[in-house]
Design an enzyme around this catalytic site. Sequence first.
Site, mmCIF file in Angstrom:
data_model
loop_
_atom_site.group_PDB
_atom_site.id
_atom_site.type_symbol
_atom_site.label_atom_id
_atom_site.label_comp_id
_atom_site.label_asym_id
_atom_site.label_seq_id
_atom_site.Cartn_x
_atom_site.Cartn_y
_atom_site.Cartn_z
ATOM 1 N N ILE A 117 -0.220 3.374 -1.675
ATOM 2 C CA ILE A 117 -1.108 3.985 -2.674
ATOM 3 C C ILE A 117 -0.366 4.777 -3.746
ATOM 4 C CG2 ILE A 117 -3.190 4.155 -1.242
ATOM 5 C CD1 ILE A 117 -2.210 7.177 -0.777
ATOM 6 N N ASP A 170 17.476 -19.224 22.998
ATOM 7 C CA ASP A 170 16.718 -20.475 23.077
ATOM 8 C C ASP A 170 15.714 -20.476 21.935
ATOM 9 O OD1 ASP A 170 14.858 -18.717 23.999
ATOM 10 O OD2 ASP A 170 14.524 -19.674 25.931
HETATM 11 N N1 COA Z 1 -1.072 3.304 -9.305
HETATM 12 C C1 COA Z 1 -0.393 3.415 -10.472
HETATM 13 N N2 COA Z 1 0.230 4.550 -10.847
HETATM 14 C C2 COA Z 1 0.178 5.577 -9.977
HETATM 15 C C3 COA Z 1 -0.486 5.511 -8.753
HETATM 16 C C4 COA Z 1 -1.141 4.312 -8.425
HETATM 17 N N3 COA Z 1 -1.797 4.171 -7.279
HETATM 18 N N4 COA Z 1 -0.368 6.701 -8.110
HETATM 19 C C5 COA Z 1 0.360 7.495 -8.915
HETATM 20 N N5 COA Z 1 0.684 6.825 -10.040
HETATM 21 C C6 COA Z 1 1.486 7.308 -11.190
HETATM 22 C C7 COA Z 1 0.859 8.558 -11.817
HETATM 23 O O1 COA Z 1 -0.078 8.188 -12.808
HETATM 24 C C8 COA Z 1 2.076 9.249 -12.359
HETATM 25 O O2 COA Z 1 2.447 8.566 -13.550
HETATM 26 P P1 COA Z 1 2.991 9.372 -14.826
HETATM 27 O O3 COA Z 1 4.276 10.014 -14.357
HETATM 28 O O4 COA Z 1 3.188 8.324 -15.860
HETATM 29 O O5 COA Z 1 1.923 10.375 -15.116
HETATM 30 C C9 COA Z 1 3.163 8.936 -11.327
HETATM 31 O O6 COA Z 1 2.743 7.747 -10.697
HETATM 32 C C10 COA Z 1 3.337 10.029 -10.291
HETATM 33 O O7 COA Z 1 2.102 10.281 -9.677
HETATM 34 P P2 COA Z 1 1.737 11.686 -9.010
HETATM 35 O O8 COA Z 1 1.570 12.708 -10.084
HETATM 36 O O9 COA Z 1 2.744 11.988 -7.940
HETATM 37 O O10 COA Z 1 0.372 11.382 -8.299
HETATM 38 P P3 COA Z 1 -1.111 11.582 -8.882
HETATM 39 O O11 COA Z 1 -1.512 13.007 -8.609
HETATM 40 O O12 COA Z 1 -1.218 11.076 -10.270
HETATM 41 O O13 COA Z 1 -1.944 10.616 -7.941
HETATM 42 C C11 COA Z 1 -3.069 9.829 -6.011
HETATM 43 C C12 COA Z 1 -1.993 10.776 -6.547
HETATM 44 C C13 COA Z 1 -3.048 9.796 -4.501
HETATM 45 C C14 COA Z 1 -4.437 10.252 -6.518
HETATM 46 C C15 COA Z 1 -2.708 8.405 -6.575
HETATM 47 O O14 COA Z 1 -1.452 8.050 -6.045
HETATM 48 C C16 COA Z 1 -3.729 7.338 -6.342
HETATM 49 O O15 COA Z 1 -4.746 7.281 -7.010
HETATM 50 N N6 COA Z 1 -3.464 6.388 -5.412
HETATM 51 C C17 COA Z 1 -4.347 5.285 -5.157
HETATM 52 C C18 COA Z 1 -5.549 5.708 -4.347
HETATM 53 C C19 COA Z 1 -6.418 4.543 -4.009
HETATM 54 O O16 COA Z 1 -6.443 3.554 -4.709
HETATM 55 N N7 COA Z 1 -7.153 4.616 -2.877
HETATM 56 C C20 COA Z 1 -7.957 3.530 -2.413
HETATM 57 C C21 COA Z 1 -7.188 2.546 -1.615
HETATM 58 S S1 COA Z 1 -6.728 3.161 -0.022
#
Ligand code: COA
Length: 309
Positions: free
Chosen positions: A242, A290
């Site tokens: 994720i 094997d």
């Molecule tokens: N897809 C694409 N990009 C992602 C990402 C994802 N799943 N998760 C984080 N990023 C990107 C962020 O946008 C950020 O980019 P930037 O530096 O250009 O701003 C970078 O990666 C670092 O992210 P970070 O700040 O550490 O995390 P966040 O607070 O933005 O997001 C979550 C944390 C958990 C909300 C996020 O990872 C997320 O939405 N994950 C997917 C959740 C999901 O789809 N759940 C359902 C399936 S189980």
Amino acid sequence: MAARFSFVRRLSSSALAVRPRRTIMYVPGSDERKVEKAKSLDADTLVFDCEDGVAYAKKKEARSLIVRALEQMQFGRSERVVRINSMDSGLAEDDLVEILRAVNLPDAILLPKVETAEIVARFQSKVESLIPSDVTSYPFLAIVESARALVNIKEICDAGTRGKVHLSGLTFGADDYAASIGAVRTKSSSEVLCARQLVVMHAKAYGLQAVDMVNINYKDLEGLKAEAQEGATMGFTGKQVIHPDQIPVVHAAFSPSLEQIKSAKNLIKAFERHQAEGKGAFTYEGKMIDMPTVLQAKNVTDLAKAIGD
Ligand code: COA
Ligand code: MG
């Protein structure tokens, strides 16, 4: 000799006949920044999500952003998959109509909350009615994430592997599964061990990929490493992720090392030599070898070839 080698090929697991899916990375379909970011991510598979990663009020927005991504954005070597809402959510039909209207179809659909063969059949017939008639084969992955799904898993595989819209992998949803049986998620994951084994067992019996659970503690990369290695040891072919930081950790766990590849190649050569001499079991590097060991070595060399190592 060539004939004997093809005997090994035939017996070997066919799960890798499709592209490797070591990482299946969820990208919330309504979040433009994350969809943009996905262009630079090296996941084997990107899943643009319409389901649980998207708020109810944002479903329409997610569908149109995903169609734009499919039609106008480049995601490098990554496979582009869309997770629709479940068939009983009242949202799946609209998801499919919108998404499969894209000029560039997604490479596959990820179908959540697959509980029965009837759900699979309903999904297959809807997809078949929407994809262009010259598409002769279209893959999907099913998420198995409830007690009911586990009880019906064989029928799900039977239905999924019939027809043009065909199952290519089983994905395990640990958190939904635990909720469905009233289990408490623990660090050891012992509460989902049996379910994970059943998913691997059925996937492999049907020649499908088996994709392990998400680790939601995305800041604990040591914990992720241990869990991913455990999944690989159990026979899973990949893991759902994720967060971008999880991708390299999971790739490492599901990729053979150079040493393992070299050893597997040497073992296969030794096997061929012994077969030519009419010997079955033999000793190699102090161990009895094997057919099962040879097949495992073949899995390693197949995977190495597929990921370009
Ligand atoms: N897809 C694409 N990009 C992602 C990402 C994802 N799943 N998760 C984080 N990023 C990107 C962020 O946008 C950020 O980019 P930037 O530096 O250009 O701003 C970078 O990666 C670092 O992210 P970070 O700040 O550490 O995390 P966040 O607070 O933005 O997001 C979550 C944390 C958990 C909300 C996020 O990872 C997320 O939405 N994950 C997917 C959740 C999901 O789809 N759940 C359902 C399936 S189980
Ligand atoms: Mg789920």
